[in-house]
Design a protein around this motif. Sequence first.
Motif, PDB file in Angstrom:
ATOM      1  N   ASN A  37       0.709  -1.455  -0.110  1.00 61.27           N
ATOM      2  CA  ASN A  37       0.107  -0.068   0.007  1.00 61.27           C
ATOM      3  C   ASN A  37       0.796   1.271   0.133  1.00 61.27           C
ATOM      4  O   ASN A  37       0.536   2.287   0.536  1.00 61.27           O
ATOM      5  CB  ASN A  37      -0.973   0.154   1.197  1.00 61.27           C
ATOM      6  CG  ASN A  37      -2.326   0.520   1.025  1.00 61.27           C
ATOM      7  OD1 ASN A  37      -2.497   0.948  -0.266  1.00 61.27           O
ATOM      8  ND2 ASN A  37      -3.145   0.645   1.947  1.00 61.27           N
ATOM      9  N   LYS A  38       2.035   1.096  -0.741  1.00 59.43           N
ATOM     10  CA  LYS A  38       3.000   2.383  -0.590  1.00 59.43           C
ATOM     11  C   LYS A  38       3.252   2.511  -2.305  1.00 59.43           C
ATOM     12  O   LYS A  38       2.927   1.680  -2.980  1.00 59.43           O
ATOM     13  CB  LYS A  38       4.123   2.067  -0.026  1.00 59.43           C
ATOM     14  CG  LYS A  38       4.100   1.561   1.464  1.00 59.43           C
ATOM     15  CD  LYS A  38       3.943   3.043   2.389  1.00 59.43           C
ATOM     16  CE  LYS A  38       3.795   2.506   3.795  1.00 59.43           C
ATOM     17  NZ  LYS A  38       2.500   1.991   4.294  1.00 59.43           N
ATOM     18  N   CYS A 175      16.460  -2.276  -7.850  1.00 58.12           N
ATOM     19  CA  CYS A 175      16.411  -1.241  -6.437  1.00 58.12           C
ATOM     20  C   CYS A 175      14.926  -0.752  -6.246  1.00 58.12           C
ATOM     21  O   CYS A 175      14.630  -0.152  -7.287  1.00 58.12           O
ATOM     22  CB  CYS A 175      17.141  -0.231  -6.644  1.00 58.12           C
ATOM     23  SG  CYS A 175      17.215   0.749  -5.086  1.00 58.12           S
ATOM     24  N   PHE A 176      14.202  -1.058  -5.313  1.00 54.93           N
ATOM     25  CA  PHE A 176      12.823  -0.761  -5.175  1.00 54.93           C
ATOM     26  C   PHE A 176      12.972   0.677  -4.093  1.00 54.93           C
ATOM     27  O   PHE A 176      13.271   0.290  -2.906  1.00 54.93           O
ATOM     28  CB  PHE A 176      12.195  -1.542  -4.826  1.00 54.93           C
ATOM     29  CG  PHE A 176      11.733  -2.833  -5.603  1.00 54.93           C
ATOM     30  CD1 PHE A 176      11.089  -2.656  -6.910  1.00 54.93           C
ATOM     31  CD2 PHE A 176      12.487  -4.181  -5.502  1.00 54.93           C
ATOM     32  CE1 PHE A 176      10.859  -3.815  -7.761  1.00 54.93           C
ATOM     33  CE2 PHE A 176      12.408  -4.958  -6.346  1.00 54.93           C
ATOM     34  CZ  PHE A 176      11.575  -4.891  -7.692  1.00 54.93           C
ATOM     35  N   THR A 177      12.252   1.591  -4.345  1.00 52.26           N
ATOM     36  CA  THR A 177      12.291   2.764  -3.406  1.00 52.26           C
ATOM     37  C   THR A 177      10.612   2.863  -2.730  1.00 52.26           C
ATOM     38  O   THR A 177       9.551   2.843  -3.855  1.00 52.26           O
ATOM     39  CB  THR A 177      12.600   3.974  -3.856  1.00 52.26           C
ATOM     40  OG1 THR A 177      13.840   3.831  -4.451  1.00 52.26           O
ATOM     41  CG2 THR A 177      12.705   4.883  -2.874  1.00 52.26           C
ATOM     42  N   PHE A 178      10.555   2.667  -1.703  1.00 58.98           N
ATOM     43  CA  PHE A 178       9.034   2.631  -1.052  1.00 58.98           C
ATOM     44  C   PHE A 178       8.896   4.232  -0.304  1.00 58.98           C
ATOM     45  O   PHE A 178       9.567   4.655   0.258  1.00 58.98           O
ATOM     46  CB  PHE A 178       8.745   1.602  -0.078  1.00 58.98           C
ATOM     47  CG  PHE A 178       8.926   0.330  -0.430  1.00 58.98           C
ATOM     48  CD1 PHE A 178      10.172  -0.355  -0.718  1.00 58.98           C
ATOM     49  CD2 PHE A 178       7.835  -0.406  -0.847  1.00 58.98           C
ATOM     50  CE1 PHE A 178      10.337  -1.765  -1.126  1.00 58.98           C
ATOM     51  CE2 PHE A 178       8.007  -1.840  -1.241  1.00 58.98           C
ATOM     52  CZ  PHE A 178       9.212  -2.360  -1.361  1.00 58.98           C
ATOM     53  N   SER A 179       7.744   4.856  -0.906  1.00 60.05           N
ATOM     54  CA  SER A 179       7.358   6.084  -0.225  1.00 60.05           C
ATOM     55  C   SER A 179       5.640   6.188  -0.063  1.00 60.05           C
ATOM     56  O   SER A 179       5.089   5.436  -0.562  1.00 60.05           O
ATOM     57  CB  SER A 179       7.739   7.097  -1.132  1.00 60.05           C
ATOM     58  OG  SER A 179       7.470   7.199  -2.348  1.00 60.05           O
ATOM     59  N   GLU A 180       5.287   7.208   0.632  1.00 58.81           N
ATOM     60  CA  GLU A 180       3.835   7.381   0.983  1.00 58.81           C
ATOM     61  C   GLU A 180       3.351   7.740  -0.147  1.00 58.81           C
ATOM     62  O   GLU A 180       1.973   7.662  -0.484  1.00 58.81           O
ATOM     63  CB  GLU A 180       3.824   8.255   2.318  1.00 58.81           C
ATOM     64  CG  GLU A 180       4.106   7.714   3.549  1.00 58.81           C
ATOM     65  CD  GLU A 180       3.336   6.402   3.941  1.00 58.81           C
ATOM     66  OE1 GLU A 180       2.373   6.035   3.394  1.00 58.81           O
ATOM     67  OE2 GLU A 180       3.781   5.678   4.992  1.00 58.81           O
ATOM     68  N   GLY A 181       3.943   8.451  -1.226  1.00 58.54           N
ATOM     69  CA  GLY A 181       3.172   9.187  -2.350  1.00 58.54           C
ATOM     70  C   GLY A 181       4.217   9.933  -3.162  1.00 58.54           C
ATOM     71  O   GLY A 181       5.590  10.021  -2.741  1.00 58.54           O
TER      72      GLY A 181
END
Lengths: 213, 157
Positions: A37-38, A175-181
Amino acid sequence: MKLSRMEDLGPVHYDVLKEIGNIGQGNAATALSSFSNKLVTIDVPNVRVLGINQAIEYLGGPDNIVTGILVRLHGDINGMMLTILQSGFIKALVEMVFGRTPATPFDLNEIECSFIQEIGNILSGSYLNAISSLSGMTTDVSVPYVTTDMVGAILAVPAVEFAELGSKVLFIDDCFTFSEGFNEKMLTASRSNMILIPDLQSLGNLFDKLGIS
Amino acid sequence: MVIVSIADLAVASGDETLVTYALGSCVGICLYDSVNRVAGLAHIMLPWSKEAVSTENNMRRYADTGITELITKMIDSGAKKAQITAKIAGGAQMFGAASSAFNIGERNIKAVIKILETYRIPIIASETGGSYARTVYFHAQNGTMEIRSANRDTLMI
């Protein structure tokens, strides 16, 4: 095309493999995003042909502890695919999905373990879908086998089965970068590695299907 | 510290320590002459050289040819064959029993036992099987084999 060694691959072949890597990674990012959910953004994947020994060094040396997820491939492409997740990736994923930070990659309960198994399944499925959507080749995939242990022992599994320590593998660096939006604080950036070990005949067939000789 | 990589072997003496990392289905064979304090360590991947399908010509990869070469090297370094004893570790199946039809770890162990039998070298300790990796330190001073695994206690055998 008849490949006798992985070293016979030229720049065109690498480009094709990189494109497969690109599409596969895109599929994987979508799946990871729906899981966590990110917002998941990706870097251009790095595709290389490495010897198994080089791959072990690249992954932190033989006694580095990683989680390996193995699937066997049967059908138009025969071989195996290994997903290697560093401990940091495991911790970050479990934290995002379950809200708990495991102390070590061994510190997972049953649900978290099957979640990691599913992640491996999704990641390897993402790349195999990329191959079949480009080439029309179909491949059956075994259930995923998971272990957390020394990377040297994990990579010895394909080395032994293909009976060549000097044998080459396709090594994809993600490389995966996860953020809130968008424009939001970055939560974590995690690297994972996909290692595709096809038999040479399957790889030759793949290039044939794509019209590359 | 003398590092023995996969499909390789080495001999040490005095206060040296031999180490080999991440034995999975591979087997670490530690041979020791306690009178002359000569230690040898081989890290083999596959059981029999005659089954080789590989074009690579590394004979240290197989249990039979690897152990034979290790014994010869130890004798060259002053060991007496009749005094050599063995300790072995490894032979695991990394992804568990369901992951592969042929258990190469178990076949490696069987081959090692058989080969040591032919050379009349007694196996005085072993730590084999399971589904976890082992890193082995072998101390030439006293013939102690130290086995380290992730998330497990260190064993001294």
